[in-house]
Design an enzyme around this catalytic site. Sequence first.
Site, PDB file in Angstrom:
ATOM      1  CG  HIS A  17      -5.285   7.089  -1.193  1.00 12.62           C
ATOM      2  ND1 HIS A  17      -5.992   5.946  -1.433  1.00 12.62           N
ATOM      3  CD2 HIS A  17      -4.890   7.109  -0.063  1.00 12.62           C
ATOM      4  CE1 HIS A  17      -5.743   5.277  -0.400  1.00 12.62           C
ATOM      5  NE2 HIS A  17      -4.919   5.926   0.390  1.00 12.62           N
ATOM      6  CE  LYS A  41      -0.002  -3.008   4.801  1.00 12.54           C
ATOM      7  NZ  LYS A  41      -0.594  -1.758   4.601  1.00 12.54           N
ATOM      8  NE  ARG A  90      -6.738   8.164   7.655  1.00 11.95           N
ATOM      9  CZ  ARG A  90      -7.256   6.956   7.971  1.00 11.95           C
ATOM     10  NH1 ARG A  90      -8.606   6.843   8.079  1.00 11.95           N
ATOM     11  NH2 ARG A  90      -6.552   5.964   8.297  1.00 11.95           N
ATOM     12  CB  SER A 127      -7.444   1.401   1.887  1.00  9.25           C
ATOM     13  OG  SER A 127      -7.141   2.376   1.137  1.00  9.25           O
TER      14      SER A 127
END
Length: 159
Positions: A17, A41, A90, A127
């Site tokens: 990040h 979430k 990514r 993460s």
Amino acid sequence: MKRAVYPGTFDPPHLGHLDIVKRAVRIFDRLVVAVARNPRKNLLFSVEERVDMFSKMVEDIEAVEVRDFDGLLVDFMKKENLEVIVRGVRLFTDFEYELQIALNNYKLAKVETVFMMPSQDYIHISSTIVRDIASYCGCLKGLVHPYVEERLREKFGCR
């Protein structure tokens, strides 16, 4: 002045990040890191904790501001007069998902999205992986900022 937003849950923020932030400020005059509350979430850290960690990571980058938001990103952007969305991708699977979001954001509010890839040093970090390693009190060197590592160790009771 070109102002962009880099949104995400950042649970927790990691060096990938930070890499995106450092690259984005070379393109944009101002970057707002927008930490999503996202109550749907199951998050490890509160929004206040995530804002605190990201703020610590970017405290020496003058062009960056870290804020939290709730609701639609395009509504936050209108309110804050932000023009462009920065998204890190990514893998191709990330791009597929991010493209759908970008197309809908454009349809909703005519905002552009810029996709950026982290450098090869950070492309493997997520993460989810960071949380998994931290939950076993594993080594986080090279994955997260030292302050984030400290907060993860506290959260999981690691010494």
